[in-house]
Design a protein around this motif. Sequence first.
Motif, PDB file in Angstrom:
ATOM      1  N   ARG A   1       3.278   7.209  -6.431  1.00  0.00           N
ATOM      2  CA  ARG A   1       2.629   5.945  -6.799  1.00  0.00           C
ATOM      3  C   ARG A   1       3.381   4.767  -6.189  1.00  0.00           C
ATOM      4  O   ARG A   1       2.775   3.822  -5.687  1.00  0.00           O
ATOM      5  CB  ARG A   1       2.581   5.796  -8.311  1.00  0.00           C
TER       6      ARG A   1
ATOM      7  N   TYR B   1       2.669   4.777  -2.419  1.00  0.00           N
ATOM      8  CA  TYR B   1       1.274   4.394  -2.125  1.00  0.00           C
ATOM      9  C   TYR B   1       1.065   2.900  -2.356  1.00  0.00           C
ATOM     10  O   TYR B   1       0.365   2.239  -1.590  1.00  0.00           O
ATOM     11  CB  TYR B   1       0.312   5.200  -2.999  1.00  0.00           C
TER      12      TYR B   1
ATOM     13  N   GLY C   1       2.430   7.772   0.897  1.00  0.00           N
ATOM     14  CA  GLY C   1       2.116   8.298  -0.420  1.00  0.00           C
ATOM     15  C   GLY C   1       1.411   9.635  -0.323  1.00  0.00           C
ATOM     16  O   GLY C   1       0.794  10.093  -1.272  1.00  0.00           O
ATOM     17  N   THR C   2       1.486  10.259   0.863  1.00  0.00           N
ATOM     18  CA  THR C   2       0.953  11.611   1.043  1.00  0.00           C
ATOM     19  C   THR C   2       1.916  12.572   0.349  1.00  0.00           C
ATOM     20  O   THR C   2       3.079  12.646   0.737  1.00  0.00           O
ATOM     21  CB  THR C   2       0.873  11.964   2.532  1.00  0.00           C
TER      22      THR C   2
ATOM     23  N   TYR D   1      -3.343   4.580   7.106  1.00  0.00           N
ATOM     24  CA  TYR D   1      -4.175   5.781   6.985  1.00  0.00           C
ATOM     25  C   TYR D   1      -3.605   6.933   7.794  1.00  0.00           C
ATOM     26  O   TYR D   1      -2.911   6.723   8.789  1.00  0.00           O
ATOM     27  CB  TYR D   1      -5.587   5.499   7.495  1.00  0.00           C
TER      28      TYR D   1
ATOM     29  N   TRP E   1      -5.174  12.041   2.747  1.00  0.00           N
ATOM     30  CA  TRP E   1      -4.746  12.690   1.511  1.00  0.00           C
ATOM     31  C   TRP E   1      -4.174  11.721   0.489  1.00  0.00           C
ATOM     32  O   TRP E   1      -4.392  11.866  -0.710  1.00  0.00           O
ATOM     33  CB  TRP E   1      -3.749  13.796   1.827  1.00  0.00           C
ATOM     34  N   CYS E   2      -3.457  10.687   0.946  1.00  0.00           N
ATOM     35  CA  CYS E   2      -2.876   9.756  -0.027  1.00  0.00           C
ATOM     36  C   CYS E   2      -3.985   8.985  -0.757  1.00  0.00           C
ATOM     37  O   CYS E   2      -3.862   8.702  -1.953  1.00  0.00           O
ATOM     38  CB  CYS E   2      -1.866   8.816   0.615  1.00  0.00           C
ATOM     39  N   ASP E   3      -5.083   8.698  -0.063  1.00  0.00           N
ATOM     40  CA  ASP E   3      -6.219   8.043  -0.714  1.00  0.00           C
ATOM     41  C   ASP E   3      -6.921   9.009  -1.669  1.00  0.00           C
ATOM     42  O   ASP E   3      -7.356   8.614  -2.748  1.00  0.00           O
ATOM     43  CB  ASP E   3      -7.220   7.535   0.330  1.00  0.00           C
TER      44      ASP E   3
ATOM     45  N   LEU F   1      -5.547  11.427  -3.363  1.00  0.00           N
ATOM     46  CA  LEU F   1      -4.718  11.539  -4.567  1.00  0.00           C
ATOM     47  C   LEU F   1      -4.973  10.360  -5.500  1.00  0.00           C
ATOM     48  O   LEU F   1      -5.122  10.524  -6.712  1.00  0.00           O
ATOM     49  CB  LEU F   1      -3.236  11.570  -4.189  1.00  0.00           C
ATOM     50  N   THR F   2      -5.021   9.168  -4.924  1.00  0.00           N
ATOM     51  CA  THR F   2      -5.212   7.965  -5.727  1.00  0.00           C
ATOM     52  C   THR F   2      -6.610   7.910  -6.332  1.00  0.00           C
ATOM     53  O   THR F   2      -6.771   7.638  -7.527  1.00  0.00           O
ATOM     54  CB  THR F   2      -4.958   6.730  -4.863  1.00  0.00           C
TER      55      THR F   2
ATOM     56  N   TYR G   1     -10.973   3.597   0.765  1.00  0.00           N
ATOM     57  CA  TYR G   1     -10.388   4.931   0.637  1.00  0.00           C
ATOM     58  C   TYR G   1     -10.954   5.745   1.789  1.00  0.00           C
ATOM     59  O   TYR G   1     -12.170   5.908   1.877  1.00  0.00           O
ATOM     60  CB  TYR G   1     -10.792   5.591  -0.669  1.00  0.00           C
TER      61      TYR G   1
END
Lengths: 251, 236
Positions: free
Chosen positions: A130, A133, A165-166, B28, B81-83, B85-86, B127
């Motif tokens: 978190r 990100y 944040g991956t 991204y 992937w980070c988007d 997850l969020t 996203y």
Amino acid sequence: MAFIGKDAVPLWHNGPSPGAFYHFPGNQYGTGGFQKSQSPITTGTSVIGIKFKDGVIIAADVLGSYGSLARYRNLERIMKVNDNTILGASGDYADFQCIKSYVERKILEEKCLDDGFSLKPKALHCWLTRVMYNRRSNFDPFWNNFVIAGLEDEKPFLATVDKLGTAYSDPVIATGYGAYMATPVLRKAYEENSEMSKEEAIELLYKVMQVLFYRDARSFPKYHLGIITKEKGVEIQGPITLDSYWGPAIL
Amino acid sequence: MALLTENGKGCLPDYEVQGAKKVSFSPYSDNGGSVVALAGDDFCVIAADTRLSTGFSIYTREQDKLFPLSNTTILGCSGCWCDTLTLTRLLSARMQMYKHEHQKEMTTPAAAQMLSIMLYHKRFFPYYVSNILAGLDENGKGCIYSYDPIGHCEKTTYRAGGSAGALLQPLLDNQIGYKNQEGVTPAVLTQEKAVAILKDVFTSAAERDIYTGDGISIKIITKDGIKDSSFALRKD
């Protein structure tokens, strides 16, 4: 010279323009005097980690590089978070120190509650995801790759977060150049024997750090080990010195 | 002289100064992954591959990309992937809030509308996720909603999305939608046929798309609940 086109050479180049002292680059878009999305300055190279029979082990060398300059030769990049979690970092060292101070504050605040609960590795991993990100969404990332290792309900846990944040969890993790050179060696060893002992894991990481030292130009022959087991809790060992043989390189 | 003309303005270029280099930052990343969903009269089946990768390197071979939102709704995500997850974290929080406020679970069409709004809410910093939502509607019929990253939503009965989406959709058009075929009478899609086609379709994708492979996880949604299974794909 009767006609001066739009491509004419300016009379005075690179100096103060009339009525001004100097044009400083980079603030024409107005980031409010705050420079965002910097680049990493003092960096640490790969962190590698693997699960073994009843624990997790991670390794990181002690070099702080300043571009191609090997500037700091004794940096510790693995921190003990609490009795069941360790954190390793590659990338910008200043950003790591910043995160480290946040984590230490978290741990202290938790200790003050004195309720017998402590931060679990999955919780730290989630929290770090978190934080990372959030910073990437503000275009001001922490330029790091973190590796979180620990024991959660007596089961080994190994996961990573990068500057976007991956986040993901895997029995084998390597950051930086280690992703290309260490992962194949570690994965093969893990597939052959996923229940290796602590001693086997230490020996494996020694060999992998050696491979990285031979080929990664930003590496160093000294490293720390972070080991976490049910019996002995958290151990940070090192600095351990790598043997290397450069005989053929000498003319 | 070459230097003078190169610079274009007739003066020497500034010296390159050694030191800290600016590195460009992109918020991204493309982490690949494919999702396929097929809807039948009383069921819905959704599958996603389990490879998480970036460029030419594989992060992990066992990443689940299917997120159960309720007993009758599953979301499949691929892309950044980070988007993912969020987005899924926010979604499950809102599903829980709805449940506590209304004393019932959100229906699939309602969840579909909510997802569209949540994606469009980030219209100007989207996203970067390709979403496919599968579930059962109020009448217990299988339904699929597919999205673009900024919230455009379409209801369909079969859909392929993600890195191999463009590769697989025409195949589904032919095999499930009976498009471009002559003299065939469309048969009703059964669960067995849906799962068999899914496996074939992913096996084909893994041959041609480097971001799809390692394995797939399959979830079958019926009124009795969600059934899990998995299937191995090539790992290279």
